[in-house]
Write a protein that holds these residues in place. Structure first.
Motif: not given
Length: 204
Positions: A108, A131, A105, A100, A137-140, A134
């Motif tokens: 972003l 990640l 952090d 990704t 890391k929802r936003e990613v 996970v």
């Protein structure tokens, strides 16, 4: 994820990604040796900053497409402008961005801008992987899918390294929960179809 079906059936991966130093004097011989193996689909390399603009490195990169190989790029997001230039200059070569784009952090917004530059190149896809936990890391995950679309993004594991942070099941359960709102066809693309197409597993 990219080779799990083959492992289940035979105990061995269906396809593989090889390693080569594209800037090295032995690059041509190494690439040709890898290409002689029918199951090798691409070359992975971690270029240093500035290397993707270097003429010697690019001469090695130019040999990939004629050999039927794509490029697996692992580089931090700060190098994605270089990667976009590379993709633009070699449109016949597919780039698969690993992990990704290695978001960090606290940065972003900058990561997202850099990822957008890569996503603008139609010959670039992204593996959503590496990640760790996970669920945090929802936003990613959603940003990568939004920028690349469901047809150029795919879920992948980074095992055994990610085993330091979470189990395989918890990582993929996290991907599953985050994408519940997507259409069934989009989810199938992310979890299966894109990997089969990009890694040409249907011919393996």
């Amino acid at each position: 994820m990219n080779y799990i079906s083959g492992i289940i059936k035979t105990g061995f991966p269906t396809v593989a990604i090889a390693q080569a130093g594209l800037h090295r004097d032995d690059c041509t011989a190494v690439l040709e040796a890898h290409a002689r193996h029918a199951f090798v689909r691409g070359i992975r390399h971690k270029p240093k900053a500035g290397m993707m603009d270097d003429s010697t490195w690019r001469a090695g990169y130019a040999r990939l497409a004629p050999l039927g190989l794509h490029f697996e790029l692992q580089a931090p997001w700060q190098q994605l402008e270089e990667a976009a230039r590379l993709a633009h200059d070699f449109p016949e070569t597919t780039i698969v961005l690993n992990h990704t784009g290695l978001p960090s952090d606290g940065s972003l917004p900058a990561w997202r801008d850099a990822l957008r530059a890569s996503a603008a190149c139609p010959n670039t896809a992204v593996k959503i992987s590496g990640l760790g936990t996970v669920s945090a890391k929802r936003e990613v995950v959603l940003a990568a899918i939004e920028l690349f679309g469901a047809q150029r993004a795919m879920f992948a594991s980074n095992f055994p390294v990610d085993g330091l942070c979470a189990s395989f099941d918890s990582i993929y359960s996290g991907f599953d929960r985050i994408t519940q709102h997507l259409a069934a066809a989009e989810r199938r693309a992310l979890f299966h179809d894109n990997a089969v197409r990009i890694y040409r597993m249907e011919t393996a």
